[in-house]
Design a protein around this motif. Sequence first.
Motif, PDB file in Angstrom:
ATOM      1  N   THR A 196      -4.191  -4.931  -4.662  1.00 52.59           N
ATOM      2  CA  THR A 196      -4.823  -4.382  -3.456  1.00 52.59           C
ATOM      3  C   THR A 196      -3.884  -4.308  -2.258  1.00 52.59           C
ATOM      4  O   THR A 196      -4.124  -3.541  -1.333  1.00 52.59           O
ATOM      5  CB  THR A 196      -6.108  -5.143  -3.055  1.00 52.59           C
ATOM      6  OG1 THR A 196      -5.789  -6.521  -2.815  1.00 52.59           O
ATOM      7  CG2 THR A 196      -7.182  -5.026  -4.119  1.00 52.59           C
ATOM      8  N   SER A 197      -2.799  -5.083  -2.270  1.00 54.04           N
ATOM      9  CA  SER A 197      -1.846  -5.033  -1.154  1.00 54.04           C
ATOM     10  C   SER A 197      -0.658  -4.109  -1.436  1.00 54.04           C
ATOM     11  O   SER A 197       0.183  -3.909  -0.567  1.00 54.04           O
ATOM     12  CB  SER A 197      -1.326  -6.439  -0.849  1.00 54.04           C
ATOM     13  OG  SER A 197      -0.592  -6.940  -1.952  1.00 54.04           O
ATOM     14  N   SER A 198      -0.604  -3.532  -2.607  1.00 51.79           N
ATOM     15  CA  SER A 198       0.547  -2.728  -3.021  1.00 51.79           C
ATOM     16  C   SER A 198       0.441  -1.263  -2.579  1.00 51.79           C
ATOM     17  O   SER A 198      -0.511  -0.573  -2.932  1.00 51.79           O
ATOM     18  CB  SER A 198       0.690  -2.779  -4.539  1.00 51.79           C
ATOM     19  OG  SER A 198       1.655  -1.850  -4.983  1.00 51.79           O
ATOM     20  N   GLU A 199       1.432  -0.794  -1.860  1.00 54.47           N
ATOM     21  CA  GLU A 199       1.477   0.624  -1.496  1.00 54.47           C
ATOM     22  C   GLU A 199       1.660   1.497  -2.727  1.00 54.47           C
ATOM     23  O   GLU A 199       1.137   2.612  -2.794  1.00 54.47           O
ATOM     24  CB  GLU A 199       2.596   0.871  -0.486  1.00 54.47           C
ATOM     25  CG  GLU A 199       2.302   0.302   0.878  1.00 54.47           C
ATOM     26  CD  GLU A 199       3.371   0.636   1.898  1.00 54.47           C
ATOM     27  OE1 GLU A 199       4.141   1.589   1.686  1.00 54.47           O
ATOM     28  OE2 GLU A 199       3.421  -0.068   2.919  1.00 54.47           O
ATOM     29  N   ASN A 200       2.410   0.993  -3.696  1.00 57.09           N
ATOM     30  CA  ASN A 200       2.633   1.751  -4.932  1.00 57.09           C
ATOM     31  C   ASN A 200       1.341   1.963  -5.718  1.00 57.09           C
ATOM     32  O   ASN A 200       1.156   2.993  -6.357  1.00 57.09           O
ATOM     33  CB  ASN A 200       3.668   1.072  -5.816  1.00 57.09           C
ATOM     34  CG  ASN A 200       5.051   1.132  -5.239  1.00 57.09           C
ATOM     35  OD1 ASN A 200       5.410   2.086  -4.549  1.00 57.09           O
ATOM     36  ND2 ASN A 200       5.847   0.111  -5.495  1.00 57.09           N
ATOM     37  N   ALA A 246      -1.836   1.692  -4.224  1.00 56.49           N
ATOM     38  CA  ALA A 246      -2.806   2.349  -3.342  1.00 56.49           C
ATOM     39  C   ALA A 246      -2.645   3.860  -3.291  1.00 56.49           C
ATOM     40  O   ALA A 246      -3.611   4.573  -3.041  1.00 56.49           O
ATOM     41  CB  ALA A 246      -2.720   1.762  -1.937  1.00 56.49           C
ATOM     42  N   LYS A 247      -1.454   4.359  -3.550  1.00 56.19           N
ATOM     43  CA  LYS A 247      -1.276   5.812  -3.492  1.00 56.19           C
ATOM     44  C   LYS A 247      -2.108   6.534  -4.552  1.00 56.19           C
ATOM     45  O   LYS A 247      -2.359   7.719  -4.441  1.00 56.19           O
ATOM     46  CB  LYS A 247       0.196   6.189  -3.591  1.00 56.19           C
ATOM     47  CG  LYS A 247       0.847   5.929  -4.913  1.00 56.19           C
ATOM     48  CD  LYS A 247       2.326   6.302  -4.829  1.00 56.19           C
ATOM     49  CE  LYS A 247       3.061   5.934  -6.109  1.00 56.19           C
ATOM     50  NZ  LYS A 247       4.496   6.200  -5.990  1.00 56.19           N
ATOM     51  N   ALA A 268      -6.504   2.477   1.591  1.00 52.42           N
ATOM     52  CA  ALA A 268      -5.172   2.007   1.980  1.00 52.42           C
ATOM     53  C   ALA A 268      -4.958   0.598   1.430  1.00 52.42           C
ATOM     54  O   ALA A 268      -5.923  -0.112   1.122  1.00 52.42           O
ATOM     55  CB  ALA A 268      -5.059   1.996   3.499  1.00 52.42           C
ATOM     56  N   PRO A 269      -3.702   0.174   1.321  1.00 51.95           N
ATOM     57  CA  PRO A 269      -3.439  -1.200   0.885  1.00 51.95           C
ATOM     58  C   PRO A 269      -4.133  -2.203   1.810  1.00 51.95           C
ATOM     59  O   PRO A 269      -4.211  -1.981   3.018  1.00 51.95           O
ATOM     60  CB  PRO A 269      -1.922  -1.338   0.993  1.00 51.95           C
ATOM     61  CG  PRO A 269      -1.393   0.040   1.008  1.00 51.95           C
ATOM     62  CD  PRO A 269      -2.460   0.893   1.616  1.00 51.95           C
ATOM     63  N   HIS A 270      -4.620  -3.278   1.226  1.00 51.03           N
ATOM     64  CA  HIS A 270      -5.239  -4.331   2.035  1.00 51.03           C
ATOM     65  C   HIS A 270      -4.140  -5.045   2.817  1.00 51.03           C
ATOM     66  O   HIS A 270      -3.093  -5.385   2.263  1.00 51.03           O
ATOM     67  CB  HIS A 270      -5.982  -5.322   1.148  1.00 51.03           C
ATOM     68  CG  HIS A 270      -7.184  -4.724   0.478  1.00 51.03           C
ATOM     69  ND1 HIS A 270      -8.002  -5.455  -0.348  1.00 51.03           N
ATOM     70  CD2 HIS A 270      -7.708  -3.465   0.511  1.00 51.03           C
ATOM     71  CE1 HIS A 270      -8.984  -4.683  -0.790  1.00 51.03           C
ATOM     72  NE2 HIS A 270      -8.818  -3.472  -0.282  1.00 51.03           N
ATOM     73  N   ILE A 271      -4.404  -5.290   4.106  1.00 50.72           N
ATOM     74  CA  ILE A 271      -3.402  -5.913   4.965  1.00 50.72           C
ATOM     75  C   ILE A 271      -3.491  -7.434   4.971  1.00 50.72           C
ATOM     76  O   ILE A 271      -2.587  -8.105   5.456  1.00 50.72           O
ATOM     77  CB  ILE A 271      -3.487  -5.376   6.404  1.00 50.72           C
ATOM     78  CG1 ILE A 271      -4.872  -5.629   6.985  1.00 50.72           C
ATOM     79  CG2 ILE A 271      -3.134  -3.904   6.443  1.00 50.72           C
ATOM     80  CD1 ILE A 271      -4.993  -5.320   8.458  1.00 50.72           C
TER      81      ILE A 271
END
Length: 64
Positions: free
Chosen positions: A28-32, A34-35, A40-43
């Motif tokens: 959930t925190s990964s930009e790879n 989430a695309k 959006a990725p969890h912050i």
Amino acid sequence: MLETLETPRLYLRKMTVADANEVFENWTSSENVAKYLTWAPHISIEVTKEYLTAEEENRDEGWG
């Protein structure tokens, strides 16, 4: 509905808030990742915990 699905090489169960650390760290925190998703990725891990709480309360299948 099945609570778990188990084979000799695989064990599937519903995700829970107890899985928050692994879920946050691994996807959930990964930009790879989430695309390919609709969010959006969890912050923070708190966002992941809120997501998992909603899944536990509202989703029938909930497979992780």
